[in-house]
Design an enzyme around this catalytic site. Structure first.
Site, mmCIF file in Angstrom:
data_model
loop_
_atom_site.group_PDB
_atom_site.id
_atom_site.type_symbol
_atom_site.label_atom_id
_atom_site.label_comp_id
_atom_site.label_asym_id
_atom_site.label_seq_id
_atom_site.Cartn_x
_atom_site.Cartn_y
_atom_site.Cartn_z
ATOM 1 N N ASP A 73 0.786 -1.238 0.000
ATOM 2 C CA ASP A 73 0.000 0.000 0.000
ATOM 3 C C ASP A 73 0.821 1.294 0.000
ATOM 4 O O ASP A 73 0.266 2.387 -0.179
ATOM 5 C CB ASP A 73 -0.994 0.005 1.177
ATOM 6 C CG ASP A 73 -0.313 -0.169 2.549
ATOM 7 O OD1 ASP A 73 0.837 0.290 2.723
ATOM 8 O OD2 ASP A 73 -0.942 -0.759 3.446
ATOM 9 N N HIS A 85 6.635 -7.645 -1.175
ATOM 10 C CA HIS A 85 5.592 -8.176 -2.062
ATOM 11 C C HIS A 85 5.179 -7.181 -3.149
ATOM 12 O O HIS A 85 4.144 -7.353 -3.778
ATOM 13 C CB HIS A 85 4.374 -8.631 -1.247
ATOM 14 C CG HIS A 85 4.642 -9.829 -0.377
ATOM 15 N ND1 HIS A 85 3.825 -10.231 0.662
ATOM 16 C CD2 HIS A 85 5.662 -10.735 -0.414
ATOM 17 C CE1 HIS A 85 4.327 -11.310 1.228
ATOM 18 N NE2 HIS A 85 5.453 -11.637 0.606
ATOM 19 N N CYS A 120 4.193 -5.186 -17.561
ATOM 20 C CA CYS A 120 3.683 -5.774 -18.803
ATOM 21 C C CYS A 120 3.948 -7.274 -18.781
ATOM 22 O O CYS A 120 5.079 -7.709 -18.541
ATOM 23 C CB CYS A 120 4.351 -5.121 -20.018
ATOM 24 S SG CYS A 120 3.837 -5.895 -21.567
ATOM 25 N N GLY A 149 1.597 -6.723 13.059
ATOM 26 C CA GLY A 149 0.386 -6.863 12.242
ATOM 27 C C GLY A 149 0.501 -7.842 11.100
ATOM 28 O O GLY A 149 -0.024 -7.587 10.020
ATOM 29 N N SER A 181 0.080 -12.125 10.219
ATOM 30 C CA SER A 181 -0.317 -13.448 10.724
ATOM 31 C C SER A 181 0.871 -14.403 10.721
ATOM 32 O O SER A 181 0.784 -15.495 11.270
ATOM 33 C CB SER A 181 -1.472 -14.012 9.894
ATOM 34 O OG SER A 181 -1.105 -14.026 8.529
ATOM 35 N N ASN A 239 0.498 -7.506 17.903
ATOM 36 C CA ASN A 239 -0.603 -8.051 17.111
ATOM 37 C C ASN A 239 -1.864 -8.085 17.970
ATOM 38 O O ASN A 239 -1.780 -8.175 19.193
ATOM 39 C CB ASN A 239 -0.258 -9.478 16.630
ATOM 40 C CG ASN A 239 -1.082 -9.902 15.430
ATOM 41 O OD1 ASN A 239 -2.310 -9.871 15.452
ATOM 42 N ND2 ASN A 239 -0.394 -10.295 14.353
HETATM 43 C C1 BJW Z 1 -3.378 -6.131 13.795
HETATM 44 C C2 BJW Z 1 -4.232 -5.067 13.685
HETATM 45 C C3 BJW Z 1 -3.841 -3.917 14.351
HETATM 46 C C4 BJW Z 1 -5.107 -6.614 12.571
HETATM 47 N N1 BJW Z 1 -2.700 -3.902 15.032
HETATM 48 N N2 BJW Z 1 -2.249 -6.108 14.478
HETATM 49 C C5 BJW Z 1 7.248 -22.639 3.332
HETATM 50 C C6 BJW Z 1 6.261 -23.312 4.022
HETATM 51 C C7 BJW Z 1 4.951 -23.348 3.540
HETATM 52 C C8 BJW Z 1 4.603 -22.713 2.354
HETATM 53 C C9 BJW Z 1 5.585 -22.048 1.671
HETATM 54 C C10 BJW Z 1 6.885 -22.006 2.154
HETATM 55 N N3 BJW Z 1 7.619 -21.260 1.288
HETATM 56 C C11 BJW Z 1 6.826 -20.829 0.299
HETATM 57 C C12 BJW Z 1 5.581 -21.294 0.494
HETATM 58 C C13 BJW Z 1 4.413 -21.039 -0.392
HETATM 59 C C14 BJW Z 1 3.751 -19.698 -0.132
HETATM 60 C C15 BJW Z 1 3.256 -19.642 1.315
HETATM 61 O O1 BJW Z 1 3.848 -19.023 2.177
HETATM 62 N N4 BJW Z 1 2.124 -20.278 1.583
HETATM 63 C C16 BJW Z 1 1.556 -20.295 2.940
HETATM 64 C C17 BJW Z 1 0.310 -19.425 3.004
HETATM 65 C C18 BJW Z 1 1.239 -21.719 3.288
HETATM 66 N N5 BJW Z 1 4.662 -18.606 -0.420
HETATM 67 C C19 BJW Z 1 4.848 -18.158 -1.665
HETATM 68 O O2 BJW Z 1 4.290 -18.678 -2.617
HETATM 69 C C20 BJW Z 1 5.812 -17.013 -1.844
HETATM 70 N N6 BJW Z 1 6.730 -17.314 -2.893
HETATM 71 C C21 BJW Z 1 7.734 -18.171 -2.737
HETATM 72 O O3 BJW Z 1 7.981 -18.689 -1.658
HETATM 73 O O4 BJW Z 1 8.472 -18.393 -3.879
HETATM 74 C C22 BJW Z 1 9.351 -19.507 -3.896
HETATM 75 C C23 BJW Z 1 8.481 -20.742 -4.111
HETATM 76 C C24 BJW Z 1 7.715 -20.819 -5.238
HETATM 77 C C25 BJW Z 1 6.919 -21.955 -5.442
HETATM 78 C C26 BJW Z 1 6.894 -22.974 -4.494
HETATM 79 C C27 BJW Z 1 7.673 -22.859 -3.342
HETATM 80 C C28 BJW Z 1 8.483 -21.734 -3.152
HETATM 81 C C29 BJW Z 1 5.084 -15.762 -2.301
HETATM 82 C C30 BJW Z 1 4.132 -15.253 -1.286
HETATM 83 C C31 BJW Z 1 3.400 -14.033 -1.849
HETATM 84 C C32 BJW Z 1 2.282 -13.556 -0.946
HETATM 85 N N7 BJW Z 1 1.521 -12.590 -1.660
HETATM 86 C C33 BJW Z 1 0.446 -11.883 -0.977
HETATM 87 C C34 BJW Z 1 -0.264 -10.962 -2.011
HETATM 88 C C35 BJW Z 1 0.630 -9.763 -2.319
HETATM 89 C C36 BJW Z 1 -0.012 -8.823 -3.253
HETATM 90 C C37 BJW Z 1 -1.286 -8.232 -2.701
HETATM 91 O O5 BJW Z 1 -1.313 -7.622 -1.604
HETATM 92 O O6 BJW Z 1 -2.292 -8.375 -3.391
HETATM 93 O O7 BJW Z 1 0.966 -11.109 0.104
HETATM 94 S S1 BJW Z 1 -0.747 -12.950 -0.164
HETATM 95 C C38 BJW Z 1 -0.970 -11.928 1.236
HETATM 96 O O8 BJW Z 1 -0.441 -12.540 2.451
HETATM 97 C C39 BJW Z 1 -0.098 -10.689 0.981
HETATM 98 C C40 BJW Z 1 0.426 -10.399 2.349
HETATM 99 O O9 BJW Z 1 1.588 -9.586 2.256
HETATM 100 C C41 BJW Z 1 0.676 -11.778 2.904
HETATM 101 C C42 BJW Z 1 0.776 -11.827 4.407
HETATM 102 O O10 BJW Z 1 -0.409 -11.414 5.015
HETATM 103 P P1 BJW Z 1 -0.328 -10.526 6.324
HETATM 104 O O11 BJW Z 1 0.251 -9.216 6.016
HETATM 105 O O12 BJW Z 1 0.294 -11.305 7.404
HETATM 106 O O13 BJW Z 1 -1.881 -10.257 6.606
HETATM 107 P P2 BJW Z 1 -2.942 -11.164 7.386
HETATM 108 O O14 BJW Z 1 -4.297 -10.669 7.017
HETATM 109 O O15 BJW Z 1 -2.683 -12.595 7.193
HETATM 110 O O16 BJW Z 1 -2.670 -10.842 8.920
HETATM 111 C C43 BJW Z 1 -2.964 -9.592 9.501
HETATM 112 C C44 BJW Z 1 -2.540 -9.657 10.956
HETATM 113 O O17 BJW Z 1 -2.674 -8.377 11.526
HETATM 114 C C45 BJW Z 1 -3.381 -10.618 11.802
HETATM 115 O O18 BJW Z 1 -2.506 -11.436 12.570
HETATM 116 C C46 BJW Z 1 -4.187 -9.689 12.724
HETATM 117 O O19 BJW Z 1 -4.414 -10.248 14.011
HETATM 118 C C47 BJW Z 1 -3.286 -8.493 12.790
HETATM 119 N N8 BJW Z 1 -3.952 -7.212 13.014
HETATM 120 N N9 BJW Z 1 -5.308 -5.479 12.871
HETATM 121 C C48 BJW Z 1 -1.930 -5.047 15.064
HETATM 122 N N10 BJW Z 1 -4.621 -2.821 14.308
#
Ligand code: BJW
Length: 243
Positions: free
Chosen positions: A102, A117, A125, A186, A188, A212
């Site tokens: 953002d 990310h 493109c 913030g 997960s 968190n």
């Molecule tokens: C507050 C609050 C307040 C609320 N104050 N707190 C190892 C193990 C298992 C799986 C994998 C691994 N390595 C790779 C993987 C696969 C995969 C992965 O991790 N999967 C898991 C989900 C199981 N990872 C990938 O694919 C990554 N690539 C990769 O590893 O490449 C090499 C590879 C390729 C192929 C195979 C294997 C390896 C890429 C990951 C890309 C993630 N992309 C996204 C979208 C980005 C674009 C967009 O925004 O549209 O990123 S998905 C989404 O999740 C986004 C976020 O950045 C990301 C994390 O989410 P985040 O920020 O943690 O948000 P939330 O909603 O989950 O949590 C919010 C938190 O805030 C909560 O805890 C609340 O309690 C808290 N909160 N209000 C404080 N006021």
């Protein structure tokens, strides 16, 4: 008491980093991914943030980003972002590694940022790989097309199954290894490789401070856990630090 302890540590620290996630921007009105507000229409992030989803239905994926661009475009950095920007000016080595696309850390004034990310205000493109800034809200044509070759543009962000930019990941790892303290705010802490960074800090003798609303898979490894809103806890820490 815990505040006193962490303030003592922060005063001595030479290198501080932050790993932030969607929760830090929640108080700016931006929905998180996995919270109650995490669904867009009926879709989860895992169903939309993939190259397969874009191939299948680029209009649907762009509608999601268009909706988010409208929300983000109106949002303002909150006290959490602002406190971190202030800390960057107090510490010689202060870095924010963010999973957020953002741009609110930058708008709050932080400069030492790694956007793991990508950024929602950039498009790429799908044919040529060229990256351009695009701040049009809302985008008029979905999917938008490359001016040069007519190929589909996609958001310049990292989807599931895609590799993170190698330079960004190397920089983030270097920061994590160097950190005396890493704040994990913030997120997960379930999406890798971002979620592995606090463990690098810990393995190299640094401390993890998690902020968190709820416990995460990282909490049991954290040295300090502050349960609550980052937009409230960070300013409280700041006033203790400078009081
Ligand atoms: C507050 C609050 C307040 C609320 N104050 N707190 C190892 C193990 C298992 C799986 C994998 C691994 N390595 C790779 C993987 C696969 C995969 C992965 O991790 N999967 C898991 C989900 C199981 N990872 C990938 O694919 C990554 N690539 C990769 O590893 O490449 C090499 C590879 C390729 C192929 C195979 C294997 C390896 C890429 C990951 C890309 C993630 N992309 C996204 C979208 C980005 C674009 C967009 O925004 O549209 O990123 S998905 C989404 O999740 C986004 C976020 O950045 C990301 C994390 O989410 P985040 O920020 O943690 O948000 P939330 O909603 O989950 O949590 C919010 C938190 O805030 C909560 O805890 C609340 O309690 C808290 N909160 N209000 C404080 N006021």
């Amino acid at each position: 008491m815990v505040f006193k302890e962490i303030i003592y540590i922060l005063k001595k620290a030479k290198f501080i980093s932050v790993l932030s996630g969607a929760g830090i921007s929640a108080e700016s009105g931006i929905p998180t991914f996995r919270g109650e507000d995490g669904l867009w229409k009926k879709y989860r992030a895992e169903e939309l943030a993939t190259p397969q989803a874009f191939e299948r239905d680029p209009v649907l994926v762009w509608e999601w980003y268009n909706w988010r661009r409208e929300i983000i475009g109106k949002a303002q950095p909150n006290q959490g972002h602002i406190t971190l920007a202030k800390w960057e000016s107090l510490y010689p080595n202060f870095w924010v590694i963010t999973q957020n696309i953002d741009g609110l850390h930058r708008r709050a004034g932080s400069k030492n940022i790694v956007e793991l990310h990508g950024n929602i205000w950039k498009v790429r493109c799908t044919r040529e790989g060229t990256i351009k800034e695009n701040t049009e809200i809302p985008l008029k044509e979905l999917p938008p097309k490359c001016e040069n070759c007519g190929g589909f543009l996609r958001p310049h962000v990292v989807w599931f199954g895609e590799s993170l930019d190698r330079n960004d990941m190397e920089k983030a790892e270097e920061i994590a290894i160097s950190s005396d303290v890493m704040f994990v705010i913030g997120t997960s802490a379930v999406v890798y490789p971002a979620a592995s960074l606090p463990f690098l800090t810990k393995r190299n003798g640094g401390l993890i401070v998690e902020i968190n609303l709820a416990e995460t898979p990282l909490t049991s490894y954290a040295d300090f856990f502050f349960k609550g809103r980052s937009g409230e806890i960070l300013p409280q820490l700041d006033s203790e630090l400078n009081g």
